[in-house]
Design a protein around this motif. Structure first.
Motif, PDB file in Angstrom:
ATOM      1  N   LEU A 161       0.828  -1.219   0.000  1.00  0.00           N
ATOM      2  CA  LEU A 161       0.000   0.000   0.000  1.00  0.00           C
ATOM      3  C   LEU A 161       0.855   1.259   0.000  1.00  0.00           C
ATOM      4  O   LEU A 161       0.415   2.304  -0.512  1.00  0.00           O
ATOM      5  N   SER A 162       2.067   1.187   0.550  1.00  0.00           N
ATOM      6  CA  SER A 162       2.923   2.376   0.560  1.00  0.00           C
ATOM      7  C   SER A 162       3.469   2.708  -0.816  1.00  0.00           C
ATOM      8  O   SER A 162       4.016   3.794  -1.012  1.00  0.00           O
ATOM      9  N   THR A 163       3.324   1.818  -1.773  1.00  0.00           N
ATOM     10  CA  THR A 163       3.774   2.072  -3.148  1.00  0.00           C
ATOM     11  C   THR A 163       2.621   2.487  -4.060  1.00  0.00           C
ATOM     12  O   THR A 163       2.846   2.700  -5.248  1.00  0.00           O
ATOM     13  N   LYS A 164       1.386   2.516  -3.528  1.00  0.00           N
ATOM     14  CA  LYS A 164       0.213   2.900  -4.311  1.00  0.00           C
ATOM     15  C   LYS A 164      -0.267   4.285  -3.886  1.00  0.00           C
ATOM     16  O   LYS A 164       0.213   4.845  -2.883  1.00  0.00           O
ATOM     17  N   PRO A 165      -1.228   4.871  -4.586  1.00  0.00           N
ATOM     18  CA  PRO A 165      -1.760   6.195  -4.193  1.00  0.00           C
ATOM     19  C   PRO A 165      -2.302   6.157  -2.773  1.00  0.00           C
ATOM     20  O   PRO A 165      -2.847   5.147  -2.326  1.00  0.00           O
ATOM     21  N   TRP A 166      -2.163   7.308  -2.105  1.00  0.00           N
ATOM     22  CA  TRP A 166      -2.549   7.328  -0.692  1.00  0.00           C
ATOM     23  C   TRP A 166      -4.044   7.155  -0.504  1.00  0.00           C
ATOM     24  O   TRP A 166      -4.498   6.718   0.553  1.00  0.00           O
ATOM     25  N   ARG A 167      -4.826   7.504  -1.519  1.00  0.00           N
ATOM     26  CA  ARG A 167      -6.282   7.307  -1.383  1.00  0.00           C
ATOM     27  C   ARG A 167      -6.623   5.799  -1.373  1.00  0.00           C
ATOM     28  O   ARG A 167      -7.568   5.387  -0.679  1.00  0.00           O
ATOM     29  N   ASP A 168      -5.888   4.989  -2.124  1.00  0.00           N
ATOM     30  CA  ASP A 168      -6.105   3.539  -2.052  1.00  0.00           C
ATOM     31  C   ASP A 168      -5.760   3.007  -0.662  1.00  0.00           C
ATOM     32  O   ASP A 168      -6.460   2.148  -0.109  1.00  0.00           O
ATOM     33  N   ALA A 169      -4.703   3.519  -0.094  1.00  0.00           N
ATOM     34  CA  ALA A 169      -4.341   3.108   1.257  1.00  0.00           C
ATOM     35  C   ALA A 169      -5.390   3.544   2.265  1.00  0.00           C
ATOM     36  O   ALA A 169      -5.719   2.822   3.216  1.00  0.00           O
ATOM     37  N   GLN A 170      -5.956   4.737   2.050  1.00  0.00           N
ATOM     38  CA  GLN A 170      -6.993   5.227   2.965  1.00  0.00           C
ATOM     39  C   GLN A 170      -8.255   4.375   2.850  1.00  0.00           C
ATOM     40  O   GLN A 170      -8.936   4.086   3.849  1.00  0.00           O
ATOM     41  N   ALA A 171      -8.572   3.912   1.645  1.00  0.00           N
ATOM     42  CA  ALA A 171      -9.749   3.065   1.458  1.00  0.00           C
ATOM     43  C   ALA A 171      -9.569   1.688   2.092  1.00  0.00           C
ATOM     44  O   ALA A 171     -10.528   1.081   2.599  1.00  0.00           O
TER      45      ALA A 171
END
Length: 932
Positions: free
Chosen positions: A175-185
């Motif tokens: 998740l740290s390599t993906k957009p932060w909104r994906d991590a937030q979801a």
């Protein structure tokens, strides 16, 4: 002894005056044992003992009766000895069971159970002979196994939790390599998973069996908890700062590079590429030299890390660090990164080795300190303490070789070992005093043997057996003189051998002369056996000389038995040859032999045909031919009662008697008189009636008796049968196996073979009744061998046909599956008794329906269950699936096992699509499951 005597002892006894009868007083134990001591024969005595044993006598009474009876009747005393041994075994098993039950309860009471001790309890108890199948050991065994399974399951769950923590950490990293909104979801779902993991980890640590888990598992779980906690906290902090920076442009950017770059783009800040300062140009020769030095150090470190060498890897790591300090600026980035990774792995290995070595040292310290803290009943002896201390010190040396020394633990360990060694010192002092005492005892025994040798240059009253007995007693006393050291024993053993050889010299000289005399008698026996006419008087005299020599001079029993076998073999061979010649004269087969031979030939033909029903019918016919011969023989004898047959029989007997008289001029007068009487019976109705009496076993012409073992001399009575021969092992009792009277024949002894060569009497329950067996004539050698070979081949053919039928049934079943034709499914009888009609119906229904209408269930899972039920190997590509299925079955405790549902599983497979690979797997399984 050989059963020949010149005079009949019965005749001599009949003329002797009768001595007055003495009245013996009744034995005190005769009433208690139901008349065992007053019984006349051994059979009656054994029957009385069995009746008394059924009444439940006490062990004291059994011991008293055994002591009185052991010197009179070995057979009856054997029953008492077996009963006493049974009582002793039951008491011993009860004591062993109580001892191992206490050990099992002690293991169950310990909060920290060692799996090795629990598993070793069952193995050691079985070796000690403890009744593990009986209570209380059966219940304790089940409790121990249940606790062992619980501990192993707990350890497995720890490993699963560790893997789960790694997977959660990998999700966070991804998740740290993906957009932060994906991590937030994904934050909420990830938070729930982390919370569940923490709950399960806490439940593992709170389990009652957690103290019994192997020492390597708790640190693994704690490390996973710490690692996952740190990763999760860092992720939450980074995500919170990212959300704050997205809402407030003045807030600081997060530490996650991907999310920071994304926020810079949103704020309109251009991304600055990371430019690494180029390195100054280096001479290629110097660079190659630096690269070679670092590469060599790196290869050495990787080799030591791979082999797990703690000390060697530390030295290799220091060498690589020095190489990096010297040549780090001259090598490329790829080699530098490889070196940094190898140094990190070496650091982890060094830390683990140190931790593991300290853990092993602590265990050794605990064992050393616990040597003197044992309960009073479990104290270790001197020798055992010495071996234990030696083993502990050797283990400590091995531990020091694999890690950095720990001087604090070594001091504790050495003090504990020194304290425990005091027990060894006391034992050594005691052993030293006992050795001195045993040495003095052995020296005194040697002097006693020397004095005996000086005083006894010959046997007293020519009693050489007593002389040999004294020598054996000296040997027993030497062996029981106690333990001494190897060096002392070697010194004393030389003196002992010289003394005992000197004492045994007179007996050994006499034994040499006796052996020479016995070999001479063996040669004489060979000469007698090789003569055409066996001289019974010479054989008897030779045997009496042998017995006198045996009783006079004792020899080693095994050597004596070999000499006895060599002595009697030529005489036995002569009697065997004489018997074989007599049997060869009876060339014509009896009616019974012909019937048995015909039935045997019919059975052989049925065996060649390969028809099981025909083989069974032929076996039944052969059995009928063997059983019903008394009636058939009676019919044959009855049909031979015509006057023409009687006249032909008398003429044949006369001719044969005359021929034998010419061939054997030394035949007895009694045999000649009998032959002449039978020859004149053609004019005498009474004599003719005797020649055709119903007692005659066969209608074949009977030859007059010319020579018979034991009664072939003039004047002997033909009614008196020959005495039993001296057989068996040399030294057996002369009356062993004889009947109560002195006129018993060879077949009167217990265990004698019956007339039909079927084995020992009453050894086969399926034979004909006693009357029929004695009425039936004896089978000839050819008929006996023919029926035996035919029966053996018939049994082999039936087994072969059964195996072929089993394979054909499997082939038809697979063909029915391939063609989807339920009519081709073999019947229940062809499939065997392990397939119920309901199971066959389910298979037919599964084959008959379409593939999309197959019964519920996965065919691959059903195949795996079938392989587990049959315990056959699974193909390599399905091994992981089988292991996963086994893990699933462990969680379903109340579901039926694959062994119980293999019929339904086979129906599921047959309901699926036909595949050659699945068919081969199903065939391998059903070969085992349908095997009768």
């Amino acid at each position: 002894m050989f059963p020949f005597s010149k005079n009949n002892p019965a005749d001599n006894l009949s003329d002797a005056p009768v001595a007055p009868t003495k009245t013996h007083e009744a034995h005190p134990l005769d009433v208690l044992t139901h008349g065992a001591f007053s019984a006349q024969t051994s059979g009656e005595r054994m029957a009385s003992i069995r009746e008394w044993l059924a009444s439940g006598p006490t062990p004291e009474q059994l011991q008293q009766v055994f002591k009185e009876l052991s010197g009179k009747d070995k057979g009856a005393a054997k029953l008492l000895r077996e009963k006493l041994d049974e009582i002793k075994r039951s008491k011993t098993q009860a004591t062993i069971a109580l001892e191992w039950a206490d050990k099992a309860q002690a293991l169950l009471a310990v909060p920290k159970l060692n799996l090795a001790d629990a598993l070793a309890w069952q193995r050691d108890a079985a070796k000690a002979g403890a009744p593990l199948s009986k209570e209380p050991l059966a219940g304790l065994k089940a409790q121990l196994m249940e606790r062992v399974r619980a501990i192993e399951d707990l350890q497995h769950r720890v490993q699963v939790q560790r893997e789960a923590a790694v997977l959660v950490a990998q999700r966070i990293e991804v998740l740290s390599t993906k957009p932060w909104r994906d991590a937030q979801a994904a934050h909420d779902a990830l938070s729930a998973d982390v919370s569940n993991w923490q709950t399960e980890a806490s439940a593992l640590a709170g389990d009652a069996n957690w103290p019994s888990v192997d020492a390597k598992f708790p640190p693994l779980l704690q490390a996973s908890q710490a690692q996952l906690g740190l990763v999760w906290e860092a992720f939450q902090a980074a995500l919170t700062s990212t959300v704050l920076a997205a809402e407030d442009t003045t807030a600081a950017l997060p530490n996650v590079p991907v999310w920071a770059d994304e926020l810079r783009v949103l704020r309109g800040i251009p991304l600055e590429p990371v430019v690494k300062a180029p390195k100054a140009p280096v001479d290629p020769e110097i660079k190659a030299k630096a690269t070679s030095a670092v590469a060599d150090a790196l290869a050495k470190l990787e080799q030591e890390v791979t082999q797990g060498h703690g000390k060697a890897s530390a030295g290799a790591a220091n060498a690589l660090r020095n190489a990096l300090k010297e040549f780090g600026r001259l090598i490329d980035d790829k080699l530098e990164n490889q070196a940094r990774g190898a140094l990190a792995a070496a650091g982890e290995l060094e830390g683990w080795q140190r931790w593991r070595a300290d853990q092993l040292r602590e265990e050794l310290v605990a064992k050393a300190e616990g040597l003197l803290k044992r309960p009073e009943g479990q104290a270790i002896g001197g020798r055992k303490m010495q071996e234990t201390l030696r083993a502990l010190r050797d283990q400590w040396k091995l531990t020091d070789q694999g890690g950095v020394p720990n001087h604090g633990l070594w001091k504790r360990f050495d003090e504990a070992c020194n304290e425990a060694h005091k027990v060894v010192e006391v034992w050594l002092e005691k052993l030293k005093s006992e050795t001195a005492e045993h040495r003095a005892h052995r020296l005194a025994l040697i002097e006693e043997v020397k004095a005996f040798a000086q005083a006894n240059r010959t046997a007293l009253d020519d009693d050489w057996k007593g002389f040999s007995r004294v020598l054996h007693q000296f040997g027993d006393r030497w062996r029981e003189s106690g333990h001494v050291g190897e060096k002392i024993y070697a010194e004393l053993n030389t003196l002992w051998k010289a003394a005992i050889d000197e004492a045994a010299a007179p007996l050994e000289a006499l034994q040499k002369l006796s052996l020479a005399a016995r070999h001479a008698m063996i040669d004489e026996a060979k000469a007698l056996g090789a003569q055409e006419v066996l001289r019974i008087d010479a054989v008897k005299a030779l045997q009496q000389r042998w017995q006198a020599e045996v009783h006079r001079v004792p020899v080693d029993r095994r050597h004596e038995q070999k000499l006895w076998d060599a002595f009697r073999k030529p005489i036995d061979d002569a009697f065997t040859r004489k018997t074989a010649d007599r049997e060869k004269a009876q060339s014509a087969l009896s009616e019974r032999d012909r019937m048995v031979l015909d039935a045997s030939k019919a059975l052989q033909a049925a065996n060649a045909s390969g028809d099981a029903q025909a083989i069974k019918s032929a076996m039944a016919a052969l059995d009928a031919a063997l059983r019903g011969q008394a009636q058939a023989q009676a019919a044959v004898v009855a049909s031979a009662q015509t006057s023409e047959e009687k006249e032909a029989l008398a003429q044949t007997q006369s001719a044969q008697a005359a021929t034998e008289t010419e061939a054997n001029p030394d035949a007895t007068t009694e045999a000649s008189a009998e032959a002449s009487t039978e020859g004149s019976s053609e004019s005498s109705g009474e004599a003719a009636g005797e020649g055709a009496a119903p007692e005659a076993p066969t209608p074949v012409v009977r030859k007059p008796v010319v020579a018979m073992r034991g009664d072939d001399r003039p004047g002997m009575k033909k009614e008196a049968p020959a005495a039993p021969g001296r057989g068996g092992k040399f030294g057996d009792r002369k009356d062993a196996g004889r009947p109560s009277g002195r006129d018993g024949g060879r077949d009167a002894r217990p265990g004698a073979r019956t007339e039909d060569r079927g084995g020992f009497r009453d050894a086969r329950p399926d034979r004909a009744p006693m009357g029929e067996r004695f009425d039936a004539p004896r089978l000839g050698d050819a008929a006996f061998r023919a029926q035996r070979d035919a029966l053996e081949q018939a049994q082999f053919a039936l087994r072969k046909l059964a195996a072929q039928a089993h394979g054909e049934a499997l082939t038809h079943l697979l063909t029915a599956w391939e063609k989807r034709d339920a009519e081709l499914v073999p019947g229940t009888q062809e499939l065997g008794n392990r397939v119920a009609p309901a199971v066959r119906a389910a298979w037919s229904k599964a084959i008959n329906q379409a593939v999309n209408q197959a019964p519920a269930g996965d065919a691959s899972t059903a195949l795996l269950r079938l392989e587990m039920a049959a315990e056959v190997p699974t193909p390599a590509e399905h091994i992981s699936d089988r292991r996963m299925l086994q893990l699933q079955l462990l969680t379903k405790r109340n579901d039926p096992a694959p062994v119980q549902t293999w019929g339904q599983d086979a129906a599921v497979v047959l309901g699926g699509a036909f595949e050659p690979a699945a068919a081969r797997r199903l065939q391998n399984v059903l070969k085992v499951l349908l095997k009768p």
